[in-house]
Design a protein around this motif. Structure first.
Motif, PDB file in Angstrom:
ATOM      1  N   UNK A   1     -31.576   2.504   9.344  1.00 20.37           N
ATOM      2  CA  UNK A   1     -30.719   2.736  10.508  1.00 20.37           C
ATOM      3  C   UNK A   1     -29.867   3.983  10.312  1.00 20.37           C
ATOM      4  N   UNK A   2     -29.629   4.673  11.397  1.00 20.14           N
ATOM      5  CA  UNK A   2     -28.901   5.927  11.365  1.00 20.14           C
ATOM      6  C   UNK A   2     -27.426   5.692  11.612  1.00 20.14           C
ATOM      7  N   UNK A   3     -26.587   6.282  10.762  1.00 18.26           N
ATOM      8  CA  UNK A   3     -25.148   6.203  10.943  1.00 18.26           C
ATOM      9  C   UNK A   3     -24.765   6.866  12.258  1.00 18.26           C
ATOM     10  N   UNK A   4     -23.780   6.303  12.931  1.00 20.70           N
ATOM     11  CA  UNK A   4     -23.300   6.919  14.153  1.00 20.70           C
ATOM     12  C   UNK A   4     -23.061   5.914  15.255  1.00 20.70           C
ATOM     13  N   UNK A   5     -22.874   6.419  16.464  1.00 17.77           N
ATOM     14  CA  UNK A   5     -22.638   5.591  17.641  1.00 17.77           C
ATOM     15  C   UNK A   5     -23.956   5.421  18.386  1.00 17.77           C
ATOM     16  N   UNK A   6     -24.383   4.172  18.528  1.00 19.28           N
ATOM     17  CA  UNK A   6     -25.601   3.830  19.257  1.00 19.28           C
ATOM     18  C   UNK A   6     -25.189   3.220  20.595  1.00 19.28           C
ATOM     19  N   UNK A   7     -25.902   3.581  21.664  1.00 14.22           N
ATOM     20  CA  UNK A   7     -25.610   3.059  23.001  1.00 14.22           C
ATOM     21  C   UNK A   7     -26.405   1.790  23.259  1.00 14.22           C
ATOM     22  N   UNK A   8     -25.729   0.720  23.708  1.00 14.43           N
ATOM     23  CA  UNK A   8     -26.396  -0.509  24.136  1.00 14.43           C
ATOM     24  C   UNK A   8     -26.331  -0.535  25.664  1.00 14.43           C
ATOM     25  N   UNK A   9     -27.475  -0.509  26.315  1.00 13.60           N
ATOM     26  CA  UNK A   9     -27.565  -0.221  27.736  1.00 13.60           C
ATOM     27  C   UNK A   9     -27.063  -1.359  28.615  1.00 13.60           C
ATOM     28  N   UNK A  10     -26.534  -0.988  29.774  1.00 14.65           N
ATOM     29  CA  UNK A  10     -26.266  -1.943  30.844  1.00 14.65           C
ATOM     30  C   UNK A  10     -27.569  -2.269  31.572  1.00 14.65           C
ATOM     31  N   UNK A  11     -27.599  -3.416  32.238  1.00 15.69           N
ATOM     32  CA  UNK A  11     -28.671  -3.723  33.185  1.00 15.69           C
ATOM     33  C   UNK A  11     -28.223  -3.275  34.565  1.00 15.69           C
ATOM     34  N   UNK A  12     -29.038  -2.454  35.220  1.00 18.17           N
ATOM     35  CA  UNK A  12     -28.748  -2.026  36.581  1.00 18.17           C
ATOM     36  C   UNK A  12     -29.699  -2.714  37.552  1.00 18.17           C
TER      37      UNK A  12
END
Length: 300
Positions: A1-12
């Motif tokens: 896994x890569x260090x940093x900020x990962x985005x967890x998506x919204x459901x649209x």
């Protein structure tokens, strides 16, 4: 896994509450433009409990297609039995997942050994790196540090814990985990600098403010702590507003992202419906935040 900020998506969703393919693609494009460390889907922010099995599979396919190897891709594995979770992880593998996040089943309450046995059987079914979402305040059940250590000894592919931890708890988790076991935090990025000081390796955050959060962490990692603090101070009022509750995140966090991204929000019931005064506060915050960074003409 890569260090940093990962985005967890919204459901649209569309107005008829069906999933919106175009909005989901746009969300991925904008997250890639913000240069997040990775992208994930089907977590609590994705309202996974409101999605059918086939919708979860469809979202995996969509997100895998849109990310297309540009960043590490993770999926939360939601299911009420070992068989359902294994079926979900097979779909995740086919969609191009680089790692998985296991949630405890939401049926009943059992002792730690039952959950450890459950997670062990799911982890045995894949070679992908796996995390556990340890969020008892949201999920109603969780693992102790000792439980986490037991699973680490059993499974070489259990490499990360996704917590919803205070800085104190994050520091304790990292001290217990050591260098080779990663601690990612959530909570919308609350106490982000303090959690980084405590050894957090990354964050898994909904995309409403992920451009700011990713920049804060990049500056921190470059040793520019004061610049990171200034950036974080600018966005902290919005984080505090969004994170009043999980329902508040899905109602107003999604609307903040949508307003910044040029998208429209339609809720899938049951949902927290927006309140006029809360919307007024949200709009005041939006005036400070500006639009989401946009892809160039040729895409991200």
């Amino acid at each position: 896994m890569k260090r940093g900020v990962h985005a967890i998506l919204y459901a649209f969703f569309h107005a008829d509450e069906t999933l919106d393919r175009a909005a989901m693609r746009r969300q991925v494009e904008l997250c890639l433009t913000a240069d997040v460390a990775g992208i994930a889907a089907l977590g609590l922010a994705t309202e996974v409990a409101k999605l059918s099995f086939s919708e979860r599979c469809m979202l995996m396919d969509w997100v895998g297609e849109d990310v297309d190897g540009a960043k590490p891709l993770g999926f939360t594995i939601y299911g009420q039995s070992v068989a359902e979770q294994v079926a979900m992880l097979r779909q995740a593998e086919q969609a191009g997942a680089d790692w998985l996040i296991l949630q405890p089943p939401q049926v009943g309450t059992y002792d730690a050994e039952e959950y450890l046995a459950f997670f062990s059987r799911v982890m045995d079914a894949t070679a992908l790196p796996t995390a556990i979402q340890n969020a008892p305040q949201y999920l109603g059940r969780g693992l102790s540090d000792a439980d986490i250590d037991v699973l680490r000894r059993r499974h070489a592919n259990f490499t990360l814990i996704k917590a919803e931890a205070t800085p104190h708890d994050a520091r304790r988790l990292k001290a217990m985990a050591g260098r080779d076991f990663l601690v990612f935090n959530g909570r919308g990025g609350l106490d982000m600098i303090d959690c980084l000081d405590g050894g957090c390796d990354g964050f898994l955050l909904a995309p409403d403010l992920v451009d700011y959060s990713a920049s804060v962490m990049r500056h921190y990692d470059l040793g520019l702590r004061e610049d990171a603090l200034v950036q974080y101070g600018r966005v902290l009022p919005a984080i505090s507003f969004i994170m009043r509750s999980l329902e508040h995140l899905i109602c107003y966090g999604k609307r903040i992202f949508a307003a910044r991204a040029g998208l429209e929000v339609f809720d899938r019931a049951p949902a927290l419906r927006p309140d006029l005064r809360e919307l007024q506060q949200m709009n005041r915050l939006l005036a400070e935040l500006g639009h989401f960074p946009q892809p160039g003409p040729s895409g991200p």
